[in-house]
Design an enzyme around this catalytic site. Sequence first.
Site, PDB file in Angstrom:
ATOM      1  N   ASP A 132      14.426  -1.256   1.165  1.00 21.71           N
ATOM      2  CA  ASP A 132      15.174  -1.362   2.808  1.00 21.71           C
ATOM      3  C   ASP A 132      16.130  -2.523   2.233  1.00 21.71           C
ATOM      4  OD1 ASP A 132      15.076  -1.032   5.360  1.00 21.71           O
ATOM      5  OD2 ASP A 132      14.143  -2.826   5.420  1.00 21.71           O
ATOM      6  N   LYS A 165       0.884  -1.182  -0.040  1.00 22.99           N
ATOM      7  CA  LYS A 165       0.077  -0.077   0.141  1.00 22.99           C
ATOM      8  C   LYS A 165       0.796   1.187   0.060  1.00 22.99           C
ATOM      9  CE  LYS A 165      -3.325  -2.278   2.940  1.00 22.99           C
ATOM     10  NZ  LYS A 165      -3.969  -2.145   4.456  1.00 22.99           N
ATOM     11  N   PHE A 205      12.894   3.386  11.383  1.00 18.20           N
ATOM     12  CA  PHE A 205      12.024   3.029  10.828  1.00 18.20           C
ATOM     13  C   PHE A 205      10.827   4.325  10.503  1.00 18.20           C
ATOM     14  CE2 PHE A 205       7.801   0.940  10.390  1.00 18.20           C
ATOM     15  CZ  PHE A 205       8.059  -0.147   9.829  1.00 18.20           C
ATOM     16  N   ASP A 234       3.985   3.034   6.661  1.00 22.34           N
ATOM     17  CA  ASP A 234       3.104   2.614   7.580  1.00 22.34           C
ATOM     18  C   ASP A 234       3.946   1.966   9.119  1.00 22.34           C
ATOM     19  OD1 ASP A 234       3.281   0.125   6.297  1.00 22.34           O
ATOM     20  OD2 ASP A 234       1.956  -0.894   8.047  1.00 22.34           O
ATOM     21  N   ARG A 242      -0.101   6.297   8.016  1.00 21.67           N
ATOM     22  CA  ARG A 242       0.050   6.414   6.452  1.00 21.67           C
ATOM     23  C   ARG A 242      -0.321   7.928   6.013  1.00 21.67           C
ATOM     24  NH1 ARG A 242       1.330   1.479   4.036  1.00 21.67           N
ATOM     25  NH2 ARG A 242       0.251  -0.372   4.856  1.00 21.67           N
ATOM     26  N   GLU A 248       7.857   2.587  -5.883  1.00 18.23           N
ATOM     27  CA  GLU A 248       7.920   2.140  -4.618  1.00 18.23           C
ATOM     28  C   GLU A 248       8.110   3.170  -3.550  1.00 18.23           C
ATOM     29  OE1 GLU A 248       7.384   0.136  -2.231  1.00 18.23           O
ATOM     30  OE2 GLU A 248       8.214  -1.795  -2.491  1.00 18.23           O
ATOM     31  N   ASP A 249       7.554   3.186  -2.386  1.00 21.36           N
ATOM     32  CA  ASP A 249       7.716   4.100  -1.330  1.00 21.36           C
ATOM     33  C   ASP A 249       9.332   3.893  -0.544  1.00 21.36           C
ATOM     34  OD1 ASP A 249       7.416   1.374  -0.208  1.00 21.36           O
ATOM     35  OD2 ASP A 249       6.020   2.062   1.201  1.00 21.36           O
ATOM     36  N   LYS A 257      17.026   3.214   1.835  1.00 23.99           N
ATOM     37  CA  LYS A 257      17.704   2.888   2.812  1.00 23.99           C
ATOM     38  C   LYS A 257      18.794   2.098   2.713  1.00 23.99           C
ATOM     39  CE  LYS A 257      14.734   2.306   6.497  1.00 23.99           C
ATOM     40  NZ  LYS A 257      13.989   1.472   7.550  1.00 23.99           N
TER      41      LYS A 257
HETATM   42  P1  IMP Z   1      12.521  -4.744   1.520  1.00 20.74           P
HETATM   43  O1  IMP Z   1      12.002  -5.544   0.819  1.00 20.74           O
HETATM   44  O2  IMP Z   1      13.298  -4.843   2.809  1.00 20.74           O
HETATM   45  O3  IMP Z   1      13.263  -3.715   0.592  1.00 20.74           O
HETATM   46  O4  IMP Z   1      11.335  -3.849   1.990  1.00 20.74           O
HETATM   47  C1  IMP Z   1      10.531  -3.067   1.308  1.00 20.74           C
HETATM   48  C2  IMP Z   1       9.100  -2.918   1.873  1.00 20.74           C
HETATM   49  O5  IMP Z   1       9.134  -2.853   3.315  1.00 20.74           O
HETATM   50  C3  IMP Z   1       8.475  -1.490   1.643  1.00 20.74           C
HETATM   51  O6  IMP Z   1       8.029  -1.436   0.336  1.00 20.74           O
HETATM   52  C4  IMP Z   1       7.779  -1.167   2.867  1.00 20.74           C
HETATM   53  O7  IMP Z   1       6.557  -1.499   2.688  1.00 20.74           O
HETATM   54  C5  IMP Z   1       8.421  -1.918   3.703  1.00 20.74           C
HETATM   55  N1  IMP Z   1       9.210  -1.201   4.720  1.00 20.74           N
HETATM   56  C6  IMP Z   1      10.811  -1.037   4.659  1.00 20.74           C
HETATM   57  N2  IMP Z   1      11.322  -0.338   5.638  1.00 20.74           N
HETATM   58  C7  IMP Z   1      10.319   0.530   6.084  1.00 20.74           C
HETATM   59  C8  IMP Z   1      10.281   1.603   7.036  1.00 20.74           C
HETATM   60  O8  IMP Z   1      11.461   2.212   7.432  1.00 20.74           O
HETATM   61  N3  IMP Z   1       8.987   1.944   7.138  1.00 20.74           N
HETATM   62  C9  IMP Z   1       7.925   1.418   6.790  1.00 20.74           C
HETATM   63  N4  IMP Z   1       7.953   0.516   5.871  1.00 20.74           N
HETATM   64  C10 IMP Z   1       9.082   0.053   5.589  1.00 20.74           C
HETATM   65 MG    MG Z   2       6.331  -0.716  -0.229  1.00 22.07          MG
END
Ligand code: IMP
Ligand code: MG
Length: 177
Positions: A103, A43, A152, A159, A165, A99-100, A131
């Site tokens: 990570d 989302k 975070f 969220d 959000r 993407e938002d 990040k």
């Molecule tokens: P990744 O697969 O670890 O890169 O994470 C991607 C998803 O994890 C993002 O699209 C977010 O939905 C969630 N996410 C990662 N870090 C954060 C954060 O700091 N705050 C909120 N959501 C996060």
């Molecule tokens: Mg996401």
Amino acid sequence: MNSQASPKILFNQQEIETAVKKLAAEITEDYQDKNPLLIGVLKGAFVFMADLIRLLDFHLEIEFIRLSSYGQGRITPGELKVEQGILSQIRDREVLIVEDIVDTGYSAAFLLDYLGKEKPASLKFCALTDKPSRRKVPVNIEYRGLTVPDKFLVGYGLDCDEKFRNLPYIGYLESRD
Ligand code: IMP
Ligand code: MG
């Protein structure tokens, strides 16, 4: 809102707007006249997507895709499933994933691999925030907004347990991580 849970501001509305405008200019340069398909990752990306597309003054189409892990907490490889398919629309299209945040990179790497199998004309990645200190797998992010510290983040679509959000800024929670 509960003052106890108030996030600390990392980027205010104006800083976010500046970052989104810069991304929109880069995307315009590369995609105008290409009728791209922008795929927002639900989302978290819906707020960013809504602001971004209103700065893009050319024909484009949008779709959304949703990834979810089976368990609680952070996504790990093998725990991803795609809930909402848009695969039939991808072939021969100029596709941009929106993407938002990136990570660990697992979600982004999965999506690039998964959507890439449908043979788009091109497939690129746009992330409002990045990040890099948490990266576990390398990801090519062609359009990167804000580089963020290992905290975070919440707000502007992001969220914590489905809350925050709706914040107009991006903040961080000190109690988490
Ligand atoms: P990744 O697969 O670890 O890169 O994470 C991607 C998803 O994890 C993002 O699209 C977010 O939905 C969630 N996410 C990662 N870090 C954060 C954060 O700091 N705050 C909120 N959501 C996060
Ligand atoms: Mg996401």
